[in-house]
Design an enzyme around this catalytic site. Structure first.
Site, short mmCIF file in Angstrom:
data_model
loop_
_atom_site.label_atom_id
_atom_site.label_comp_id
_atom_site.label_asym_id
_atom_site.label_seq_id
_atom_site.Cartn_x
_atom_site.Cartn_y
_atom_site.Cartn_z
N GLU A 63 0.99 -1.18 0.13
CA GLU A 63 0.10 -0.10 0.27
C GLU A 63 0.87 1.27 -0.03
OE1 GLU A 63 -4.11 -1.16 2.06
OE2 GLU A 63 -2.56 -0.77 3.44
N CYS A 90 3.84 8.48 0.86
CA CYS A 90 4.16 7.31 1.85
C CYS A 90 4.46 6.19 1.23
CB CYS A 90 3.13 7.40 2.77
SG CYS A 90 3.49 6.11 4.08
N CYS A 114 5.72 -6.73 8.04
CA CYS A 114 6.92 -6.32 8.91
C CYS A 114 7.19 -7.40 9.73
CB CYS A 114 6.51 -4.84 9.37
SG CYS A 114 7.70 -4.30 10.62
N CYS A 167 4.91 -4.17 16.09
CA CYS A 167 4.55 -2.69 17.14
C CYS A 167 3.15 -3.25 17.40
CB CYS A 167 4.83 -1.82 16.48
SG CYS A 167 6.53 -1.32 16.16
N CYS A 190 0.07 -1.44 15.38
CA CYS A 190 0.70 -1.19 13.75
C CYS A 190 0.18 -2.54 13.04
CB CYS A 190 2.04 -0.98 13.69
SG CYS A 190 2.18 -1.15 11.70
N SER A 208 12.40 6.54 8.10
CA SER A 208 11.69 6.26 9.53
C SER A 208 11.86 4.77 10.09
CB SER A 208 10.30 6.55 9.37
OG SER A 208 9.35 6.07 10.41
N LEU A 248 9.57 6.46 18.91
CA LEU A 248 9.77 5.95 20.29
C LEU A 248 8.41 5.53 20.87
CD1 LEU A 248 12.00 9.17 21.72
CD2 LEU A 248 12.74 6.90 20.93
N CYS A 273 -1.08 6.58 9.63
CA CYS A 273 0.07 5.77 10.37
C CYS A 273 -0.30 4.58 11.21
CB CYS A 273 1.04 6.89 11.27
SG CYS A 273 1.72 8.05 10.40
S1 SF4 Z 1 5.37 0.64 13.26
FE1 SF4 Z 1 7.01 0.30 11.56
S2 SF4 Z 1 8.28 -1.22 12.44
FE2 SF4 Z 1 6.51 -1.20 13.87
S3 SF4 Z 1 5.44 -2.92 13.11
FE3 SF4 Z 1 4.49 -1.19 11.97
S4 SF4 Z 1 5.70 -0.98 10.03
FE4 SF4 Z 1 6.82 -2.38 11.41
#
Ligand code: SF4
Length: 333
Positions: free
Chosen positions: A80, A93, A100, A104, A107, A179, A203, A321
Site C-alpha cells: 500500500e 508514503c 513487517c 509494534c 500497527c 523512518s 519512540l 500511520c
Molecule cells: S510501526 Fe513500523 S516497525 Fe512497527 S510494525 Fe509497523 S511497520 Fe513495522
C-alpha cells in the site's frame, strides 16, 4: 552505461533510457521511441520497468484528500502507498517491505507477518507510480508505509539515491524521510552515507519497560542505547532528528511520561512529532483527547523541545500511520 557497452550500444543510449524512465515515466520499453527496436526487445527480455497496477484505490471524501493505492507486485503480493496532498504539493508514503517483522502493538503492518523485502526497483516503482498519476515526482517521499526501511537497508538506500538523482526524479534529499522503529545499526550506517535525508525515529514511550510492550524491537535495541545512537547521529551529521511519539490514552500520555520524555531528549538535537493513535481492530488502545496532546506539547515546549501534533490523515480509509497492512492479490480485497 556498462549495460550499453555490454549490448554493443553507444553510451548515450544510457542517458536516453534514463530520461524515458525518470522524466517521461515510461511504463514499458516499447514506449521508448528513440531507442532501436532490437535494443528495446533485448531490454524487455532482461528487465522490467517498475510499473505495478493499482488493484484498489480509495480516496477520502473532499477536495485535496488523502488517497491510498494497493499495488500488485509480480509475485501477487501487494503493497500500500498513500498520497497526502497539502498546499498544492503531494507527500508520498511508500512501503519498504511486504509486511513487517517488528510487530509494534498498534500497527497493522506487523500483524500480518513478514513476507519479504521490496527490491530497489519495486521501491522506485512506487514513486514512479505516483509520478505517473501526478504528472510529476512527488514533493516529499516518506518511508513510513509498510515495513522497516533499515531492515532492508541496501535496497532502500539504493532507491533513495535513484529517487534523489538530480538527472532523474530529483526529489531533494531533505524531502526524503527514512523512518525507523529504532534499528541502531541502520542509524549508524546512515551517518556514513553523507546524505541530507531526514531521519525519523519512533519512540512511543519514555521508559524501556513500556516501550518493550508497545514495540518489541526495544528488547533488541533498548531505549538507552537507541538514544545514545541518535545523539551520536545528530552530533556527527549536524542534522536534527525527528522523534515520533504516538499518544495512546492512559498508556503513554501522562504528564509524568511527557516530563520523562523531555528529560530523555534534552541533550539531543531533535524535534518531536506527536500523533494521536489511529485505531486498528487488533489493538485495544484508544485515542486521547486534543487537550492531552496540548499538555504534552506544553511540557516539551517548557523543556525547549520543539514539539507539534501531527495531524494524521487518511484515517477514514485506513491509510493513517500504523493502518497499512499486508494483503495478497488473491485474497478478498
Ligand atoms: S510501526 Fe513500523 S516497525 Fe512497527 S510494525 Fe509497523 S511497520 Fe513495522
Amino acid at each position: 552505461m556498462r549495460l550499453c557497452a555490454e549490448l554493443g550500444q553507444p553510451s548515450y543510449r544510457a542517458g536516453q533510457i534514463w530520461r524515458w524512465l525518470y522524466h517521461h515515466y515510461a511504463e514499458n520499453f516499447s514506449a521508448m521511441k528513440n531507442i532501436p527496436g532490437q535494443l528495446r526487445a533485448d531490454l524487455d527480455k532482461r528487465f522490467s520497468v517498475g510499473s505495478f497496477p493499482a488493484v484498489k484505490e480509495q480516496t477520502e471524501s473532499g477536495a485535496g484528500s488523502t488517497s491510498k493505492f494497493l499495488l500488485k507486485l509480480p509475485d501477487e503480493e501487494c503493497v500500500e502507498i498513500v498520497f497526502i496532498p497539502a498546499k498544492g504539493k503531494t507527500t508520498l508514503c511508500v512501503s519498504s517491505q511486504v509486511g513487517c517483522k517488528y510487530k509494534c502493538a498498534f500497527c497493522a503492518s506487523g500483524m500480518g507477518g513478514f513476507k519479504r523485502n521490496l527490491s530497489t526497483g519495486e521501491i522506485v516503482g512506487e514513486v514512479l507510480f505516483a509520478a505517473r498519476r501526478l504528472g510529476a515526482a512527488p514533493a516529499h517521499v516518506v518511508f513510513m508505509g509498510m515495513g522497516e526501511p533499515f531492515d532492508n537497508y541496501d535496497n532502500v538506500l539504493k532507491a533513495v539515491r535513484i529517487i534523489n538523482d538530480a538527472e532523474g526524479l530529483s526529489v531533494g534529499a531533505r524531502k526524503i524521510t527514512l523512518s525507523t522503529c529504532g534499528i541502531i545499526p541502520g542509524i549508524k550506517r546512515l551517518v556514513d552515507e553523507k546524505l541530507q535525508v531526514e531521519l525519523s525515529v519512533s519512540l512511543h514511550a519514555s521508559d524501556g519497560a513500556l516501550r518493550s510492550k508497545l514495540m518489541p524491537v526495544n528488547k533488541i535495541y533498548p531505549l538507552a542505547d537507541l538514544l545514545a545512537a541518535c545523539r551520536q547521529y545528530a552530533e556527527q551529521t549536524g542534522r536534527i532528528i525527528t522523534f515520533e511519539y504516538t499518544l495512546i490514552k492512559n498508556v503513554n500520555d501522562s504528564k509524568a511520561q511527557a516530563e520523562q520524555l523531555a528529560r530523555l531528549l534534552g541533550k539531543i538535537h531533535s524535534r518531536v512529532n506527536l500523533l494521536l493513535l489511529s485505531p486498528v481492530a487488533e489493538f485495544a488502545g484508544t485515542t486521547p483527547s486534543p487537550e492531552t496532546a496540548k499538555m504534552f506539547v506544553d511540557v516539551l515546549d517548557r523543556a525547549r523541545i520543539n514539539a507539534t501534533v501531527r495531524v494524521s490523515k487518511g484515517g477514514n480509509i485506513n491509510a493513517a500511520c500504523g493502518q497499512l497492512r499486508r494483503r495478497t492479490f488473491t485474497e478478498n480485497l
